[in-house]
Write an enzyme that holds these catalytic residues in place. Structure first.
Site, PDB file in Angstrom:
ATOM      1  N   HIS A  29      15.845 -33.068 -16.402  1.00 60.80           N
ATOM      2  CA  HIS A  29      15.378 -34.389 -15.955  1.00 60.80           C
ATOM      3  C   HIS A  29      14.891 -35.156 -17.184  1.00 60.80           C
ATOM      4  CE1 HIS A  29      15.189 -33.233 -11.621  1.00 60.80           C
ATOM      5  NE2 HIS A  29      15.036 -32.029 -12.142  1.00 60.80           N
ATOM      6  N   PHE A  30      15.617 -36.205 -17.555  1.00 59.84           N
ATOM      7  CA  PHE A  30      15.207 -36.982 -18.737  1.00 59.84           C
ATOM      8  C   PHE A  30      14.455 -38.266 -18.369  1.00 59.84           C
ATOM      9  CE2 PHE A  30      18.186 -35.124 -22.266  1.00 59.84           C
ATOM     10  CZ  PHE A  30      17.486 -33.949 -22.193  1.00 59.84           C
TER      11      PHE A  30
ATOM     12  N   ASP B 266      19.088 -33.705  -6.421  1.00 61.32           N
ATOM     13  CA  ASP B 266      18.045 -32.766  -6.854  1.00 61.32           C
ATOM     14  C   ASP B 266      16.675 -33.420  -6.906  1.00 61.32           C
ATOM     15  OD1 ASP B 266      16.857 -30.369  -7.949  1.00 61.32           O
ATOM     16  OD2 ASP B 266      16.680 -31.541  -9.788  1.00 61.32           O
TER      17      ASP B 266
ATOM     18  N   ASP C  78      15.674 -26.630 -15.500  1.00 61.29           N
ATOM     19  CA  ASP C  78      15.006 -27.606 -14.629  1.00 61.29           C
ATOM     20  C   ASP C  78      13.886 -28.319 -15.411  1.00 61.29           C
ATOM     21  OD1 ASP C  78      14.342 -29.188 -12.483  1.00 61.29           O
ATOM     22  OD2 ASP C  78      13.320 -27.606 -11.365  1.00 61.29           O
TER      23      ASP C  78
ATOM     24  N   HIS D 184      19.324 -28.919  -4.066  1.00 58.94           N
ATOM     25  CA  HIS D 184      17.912 -28.508  -4.063  1.00 58.94           C
ATOM     26  C   HIS D 184      17.592 -28.061  -2.644  1.00 58.94           C
ATOM     27  CE1 HIS D 184      13.546 -29.266  -5.381  1.00 58.94           C
ATOM     28  NE2 HIS D 184      13.505 -28.703  -4.191  1.00 58.94           N
TER      29      HIS D 184
END
Ligand code: DOR
Ligand code: ZN
Length: 428
Positions: free
Chosen positions: A61-62, A150, A303, A177
Site C-alpha cells: 500500500h503506497f 483489498d 502487506d 481480502h
C-alpha cells in the site's frame, strides 16, 4: 556494463545454486558463467553473498494519491529497494480509490520515473463498496495488472461470482481480502482471551475461513484465478489445500508478521501489532509455516501498510488503523522465521518471494536468466542485525519489529541493470 563476481547465484526457475559470475549490459543479463572477464565492466564483488532475482512483493500500500502523509510512490519505492524488492504491486485502496482509468493512469505515469517497477491493481467494485463492478474491461486495457478491493471484503456472493466471470473472460486474476464483516466484532485483534482482556470483541478466524471457502467454490465454478490474501488462520490453510486438490486455480499469500508473531504480541506492541486479518495463535502460525513448506501457500508478501504515528497513537481500542510496514524487514524476517529454525531452505524462501509472485501475475520476471531483465537482490544470509527505526526509508515507522534481532541483510538491489540501493552507501 556491470560484472557481478563470485556470488552464490540462486535462481528458483532454473534450479541454479552455484558460485557464478553475472554480466549485465544496459538492463539485461547477457552472460552467466563460472568465470567471466570483461575489461569494460564495473565489478561488484559478491563473495560470500547470495545473488537472487530481485524480490517481488504482490501486496503493498503506497497511499498515493490521498494519504501521502503516510507514504508516497517515491518513499514507498525507496523502502522497497532498501528491502531488496525490484517489483511491487500496489493495492487500490487509495483516495480516490483505483476504480477508474484516470486514477490508474495517473499512478502508472508517475511510477515510470521510480527506481523500481511499481505496478498498480484496480478495484473490483466501484468505490470498493462491494455493490457494482468497475469497468474491468477498460481497466485491463489501461494496463492494470489485476483486480482487488483489498482492505475490505466483497460480501455479496452474487457480486463476487459476476466479478470472477468477468475476470476469467479477461484472463485476469482477482486478489481477495477475506474477512466477513458479519463475523468481525472489531478489526485487527484475534477474537479470544487477548481481545477479551482489552475489552474488545476481536475478529474471529471464522470470518476468514468461511468466506475463503465460499470464494474458492466460486473460483471452481468460474475457473477464475484467485489469490487469497494474507492468510492468518490454520484452518484456512486446510481449506486451500483441499481446494487446490479439487483443481481450483487458487493461490495464497502469507506475510512475515503472520509467520513471526501471535496475538500475544498485541500486549507488548500495542497498535503496531494491530493488523487485518489479525495475528492469531501459535497453532495458526505453525500451520501457516506448514502450508508454506508443502506448497499450499505460494507467496510471501508484506502487506506493507504505512500509518502515521499520530494515527497509531490513538491506541488499539480507540481507533488506531490496522496495518504495519514491512518492505524493509521482509527478507530478514522470512529467513529468520523459516531458514534459521530449519523449516525451509534459503532457495525455497527465495522462490516464494520472486518466482511465485511473478507466476501469479504471469510476469516475465523472477528469474536470473540470460536475455532477461537484470533485476537482482544481493544479500548476506549470515549477517545479524537489529531492526532500527532510524534505518527506515518508509515515510511511516509503524513496525512491531523495531528492536528485534534478525539474520539476513540486503546488501545491493539492482533494477534494470542499475545499482539502485547499496547497504553501505546510498545510491540515488
Ligand atoms: O491491516 C491492514 N491494513 N490490512 C489490510 O488489508 C489493509 C491495510 C491498510 O490499507 O492499511
Ligand atoms: Zn493489504
Amino acid at each position: 556494463m556491470l560484472l557481478i563476481k563470485n556470488g552464490r547465484v540462486i535462481d528458483p526457475k532454473t534450479k541454479t545454486n552455484a558460485i557464478l559470475d553475472i554480466l549485465i549490459d544496459e538492463d539485461k543479463i547477457i552472460k552467466i558463467d563460472e568465470h567471466i572477464e570483461e575489461e569494460n565492466a564495473d565489478v561488484l564483488d559478491a563473495t560470500n553473498l547470495i545473488v537472487a532475482p530481485g524480490l517481488i512483493d504482490n501486496h503493498v500500500h503506497f497511499r498515493d494519491p490521498g494519504f501521502t502523509h503516510k507514504e508516497t510512490l517515491e518513499t514507498g519505492a525507496n523502502a522497497a529497494k532498501a528491502g531488496g524488492f525490484t517489483t511491487v504491486v500496489c493495492m487500490g485502496n487509495t483516495k480516490p480509490c483505483v476504480d477508474n482509468v484516470e486514477v490508474l493512469q495517473d499512478i502508472q505515469k508517475r511510477a515510470e520515473s521510480l527506481p523500481i517497477h511499481v505496478l498498480q491493481t484496480a478495484n473490483v467494485t466501484l468505490g470498493m463498496k462491494g455493490k457494482e463492478l468497475t469497468n474491468m474491461v477498460s481497466l485491463k486495457e489501461a494496463g492494470t495488472i489485476g483486480f482487488t478491493d483489498d482492505g475490505v471484503p466483497i460480501s455479496d456472493p452474487k457480486v463476487m461470482l459476476e466479478a470472477m466471470r468477468v475476470a476469467k473472460s479477461l484472463n485476469m486474476p482477482i486478489s481477495l481480502h477475506e474477512e466477513d464483516p458479519a463475523l468481525v466484532g472489531s478489526a485487527g485483534v484475534n477474537a479470544g482471551p487477548i481481545a477479551d482482556s482489552l475489552g474488545i470483541a476481536g475478529a474471529s478466524h471464522l470470518a476468514e475461513e468461511t468466506i475463503t471457502a465460499r470464494d474458492c467454490l466460486l473460483a471452481k465454478e468460474t475457473g477464475c484465478r484467485i489469490d487469497i490474501q494474507h492468510l492468518s488462520s490454520g484452518t484456512s490453510v486446510d481449506i486451500i489445500r483441499f481446494m487446490k486438490n479439487l483443481g481450483v486455480d487458487v493461490w495464497t499469500e502469507v506475510t512475515p508478521q503472520h509467520l513471526t508473531l501471535t496475538e500475544e504480541d498485541v500486549l507488548t506492541q500495542g497498535a503496531n501489532a494491530k493488523v487485518n486479518p489479525p495475528l492469531r495463535s501459535e497453532t495458526d502460525r505453525m500451520k501457516l509455516i506448514e502450508g508454506l513448506v508443502d506448497g499450499t501457500i505460494d507467496m510471501i508478501v508484506t502487506d506493507h501498510a504505512p500509518h502515521a504515528r499520530e494515527e497509531k497513537d490513538k491506541g488499539i481500542v480507540h481507533g488506531a488503523p490496522s496495518g504495519m510496514i514491512g518492505l524493509e524487514t521482509s527478507l530478514a524476517l522470512s529467513l529468520t522465521a523459516l531458514v534459521e529454525p530449519g523449516f525451509m531452505k534459503v532457495e525455497d524462501v527465495i522462490e516464494k518471494m520472486t518466482l511465485k509472485p511473478a507466476e501469479f501475475y504471469r510476469m516475465d520476471k523472477g528469474t536470473i536468466t540470460v536475455g532477461k531483465d537484470a533485476d537482482l537482490c544481493i544479500f548476506d544470509e549470515n549477517e545479524q542485525w537489529i531492526i532500527s527505526e532510524a534505518d527506515f526509508h518508509s515515510k511511516s515507522h509503524n513496525s512491531p519489529f523495531i528492536g528485534r534481532r534478525v539474520k539476513g541483510r540486503v546488501r545491493y538491489t539492482i533494477c534494470g541493470g542499475k545499482i539502485v540501493y547499496s547497504h553501505n552507501q546510498e545510491v540515488a
